[in-house]
Design a protein around this motif. Structure first.
Motif, PDB file in Angstrom:
ATOM      1  N   GLY A 165       6.898  -8.832  -5.421  1.00 57.83           N
ATOM      2  CA  GLY A 165       5.947  -7.929  -4.777  1.00 57.83           C
ATOM      3  C   GLY A 165       4.514  -8.394  -4.984  1.00 57.83           C
ATOM      4  N   LEU A 166       4.186  -8.843  -6.210  1.00 61.06           N
ATOM      5  CA  LEU A 166       2.845  -9.367  -6.491  1.00 61.06           C
ATOM      6  C   LEU A 166       2.583 -10.627  -5.674  1.00 61.06           C
ATOM      7  N   LEU A 167       3.608 -11.483  -5.567  1.00 57.06           N
ATOM      8  CA  LEU A 167       3.457 -12.720  -4.787  1.00 57.06           C
ATOM      9  C   LEU A 167       3.268 -12.420  -3.297  1.00 57.06           C
ATOM     10  N   PHE A 168       4.031 -11.470  -2.780  1.00 56.47           N
ATOM     11  CA  PHE A 168       4.001 -11.172  -1.346  1.00 56.47           C
ATOM     12  C   PHE A 168       2.732 -10.420  -0.926  1.00 56.47           C
ATOM     13  N   PHE A 169       2.384  -9.392  -1.714  1.00 55.34           N
ATOM     14  CA  PHE A 169       1.365  -8.446  -1.253  1.00 55.34           C
ATOM     15  C   PHE A 169       0.042  -8.544  -2.015  1.00 55.34           C
ATOM     16  N   GLY A 170       0.026  -9.280  -3.138  1.00 50.78           N
ATOM     17  CA  GLY A 170      -1.188  -9.386  -3.925  1.00 50.78           C
ATOM     18  C   GLY A 170      -1.425  -8.148  -4.775  1.00 50.78           C
ATOM     19  N   ALA A 171      -2.498  -8.192  -5.560  1.00 50.10           N
ATOM     20  CA  ALA A 171      -2.774  -7.094  -6.495  1.00 50.10           C
ATOM     21  C   ALA A 171      -3.497  -5.928  -5.833  1.00 50.10           C
ATOM     22  N   GLU A 172      -4.022  -6.134  -4.636  1.00 54.10           N
ATOM     23  CA  GLU A 172      -4.757  -5.060  -3.967  1.00 54.10           C
ATOM     24  C   GLU A 172      -3.787  -4.062  -3.343  1.00 54.10           C
ATOM     25  N   GLY A 173      -4.150  -2.792  -3.403  1.00 55.57           N
ATOM     26  CA  GLY A 173      -3.323  -1.764  -2.795  1.00 55.57           C
ATOM     27  C   GLY A 173      -3.625  -1.587  -1.317  1.00 55.57           C
ATOM     28  N   SER A 174      -2.776  -0.835  -0.641  1.00 58.42           N
ATOM     29  CA  SER A 174      -2.950  -0.603   0.800  1.00 58.42           C
ATOM     30  C   SER A 174      -2.556   0.827   1.142  1.00 58.42           C
ATOM     31  N   ARG A 175      -3.132   1.305   2.229  1.00 54.97           N
ATOM     32  CA  ARG A 175      -2.721   2.575   2.834  1.00 54.97           C
ATOM     33  C   ARG A 175      -2.371   2.326   4.291  1.00 54.97           C
ATOM     34  N   THR A 176      -1.599   3.218   4.855  1.00 54.67           N
ATOM     35  CA  THR A 176      -1.225   3.077   6.256  1.00 54.67           C
ATOM     36  C   THR A 176      -1.748   4.271   7.052  1.00 54.67           C
ATOM     37  N   THR A 177      -1.683   4.150   8.364  1.00 54.89           N
ATOM     38  CA  THR A 177      -2.121   5.237   9.233  1.00 54.89           C
ATOM     39  C   THR A 177      -1.159   6.418   9.115  1.00 54.89           C
ATOM     40  N   PRO A 178      -1.675   7.628   8.976  1.00 57.36           N
ATOM     41  CA  PRO A 178      -0.758   8.786   8.845  1.00 57.36           C
ATOM     42  C   PRO A 178      -0.001   9.048  10.135  1.00 57.36           C
ATOM     43  N   PHE A 179       1.199   9.607  10.001  1.00 54.34           N
ATOM     44  CA  PHE A 179       1.983   9.979  11.177  1.00 54.34           C
ATOM     45  C   PHE A 179       1.380  11.188  11.883  1.00 54.34           C
ATOM     46  N   SER A 180       0.636  11.985  11.147  1.00 54.54           N
ATOM     47  CA  SER A 180      -0.042  13.133  11.741  1.00 54.54           C
ATOM     48  C   SER A 180      -1.405  13.277  11.080  1.00 54.54           C
TER      49      SER A 180
END
Length: 342
Positions: A165-180
């Motif tokens: 997971g660290l290799l794939f996505f890096g140490a930075e976090g992410s958010r996604t667009t809400p469904f509503s």
């Protein structure tokens, strides 16, 4: 604390408890069918959330390459088993190793979905096959091992997946667009549309699982395997396929949980571990066997965490995980010791 604050905390507790409830259901399902305490369940949450974030950023999720590598590895293992004279269910092997990974690759690389529905479908296709592929590689060769050995494998697999997971996505976090993005005011309490989506999807999943296990032949076969694996095998139920299905359902539930929480909180590569552990506490409340008690335990964990964050924020995690001690003590007083199955 006034009534409005209490209601706000209660609302947060219900939303968090809904996600922990999904984790608990997946853990109970996997344990009851395969005797595996699946520590990496939370990694499906993080992988699902971060894969969705990469899709929304217009990038190819690295989980696609993990899926393809695992599919090739499982195909090679199945071919090796077949050459040694073992009976191989090629239909299910091709479904997990060829059909679903090919569909995920075609959707991500060729169609490049831009709509919320398309990206959600792509994420589910990326994550769900990981469950049965990991089961076939890591757990099926140890199907007759005791619970402790399977737990050690789970801990090792968790470490591997967190590193990936660290290799794939890096140490930075992410958010996604809400469904509503809707906002409501219920009795003076602000309620976000995404929170209602979380609770609503959780209820739909619980009802779907109830119907699946109670009405469908596949669900009844899984229940029979969970109750008595030897008896199920003697009755003609393919218990190895039951393991595939239970891990596929667990991965699907994990991916859906990741999609639900990613718009609410920032998800990091290791976020899933803590969520999975809280789901494990709820599953322990249900004795790793009862789905309704596990759901009740999840709501208890969610409420305890929410109110603890108000009264004693630095100790909220301690209070949540301390819950497991009186539960285990009470269960030790009210259960009889049984030897490990088989």
């Amino acid at each position: 604390m006034d009534l409005q604050i209490a209601l706000l905390l209660g609302q947060d507790g219900i939303v968090n408890g809904a996600v922990y409830g999904l984790m608990a259901l997946a853990l109970v399902l996997v344990f009851s069918v395969t005797r595996v305490i699946f520590i990496p369940q939370g990694e499906f949450v993080a992988f699902g959330a971060l894969s969705m974030a990469m899709l929304q950023a217009g990038r190819v999720p690295a989980t696609l390459w993990l899926l393809l590598v695992l599919a090739v590895a499982v195909l090679l293992v199945e071919f090796w088993r077949w050459k040694r004279g073992a009976v191989v269910d090629w239909a299910s092997a091709l479904a997990w190793c060829v059909v679903l990974p090919a569909a995920a690759a075609a959707l991500v690389l060729l169609l490049k979905p831009t709509s919320m529905a398309g990206q959600t479908l792509a994420t589910l296709l990326l994550i769900m096959p990981l469950g049965p592929l990991l089961y076939r590689l890591a757990y099926r060769p140890l199907a007759d091992a005791n619970v402790l050995m399977l737990l050690i494998v789970s801990v090792a697999l968790h470490g591997v997946l967190v590193g990936l997971g660290l290799l794939f996505f890096g140490a930075e976090g992410s958010r996604t667009t809400p469904f509503s993005e809707a906002r409501f005011d219920i009795g003076g309490i602000p309620v976000s549309g995404q929170s209602l989506v979380v609770v609503g999807v959780t209820l739909l999943l619980v009802i779907a699982m109830f119907l699946f296990f109670g009405r469908s032949m596949v669900g009844k076969a899984l229940r029979a395997t969970a109750i008595n694996r030897v008896g199920a095998r003697l009755s003609g139920i393919p218990t190895e396929l039951s393991g595939d299905l239970s891990f596929a359902l667990a991965a699907l539930i994990g991916a859906i949980s990741g999609l639900l929480i990613a718009p609410i909180t920032t998800v990091y590569y290791d976020t899933g571990f803590l969520i999975g552990l809280k789901g494990f506490v709820a599953a322990i409340v249900g004795g790793l066997a009862s789905y309704p008690l596990a759901l009740a335990g999840a709501l208890l964990v969610g409420q305890l965490e929410s109110f603890a964050s108000f009264w004693a924020s630095p100790f909220k995690e301690v209070l949540v995980f301390t819950l497991i001690i009186p539960v285990l003590w009470w269960r030790s007083l009210n259960s009889h010791h049984v030897e490990d199955e088989e």
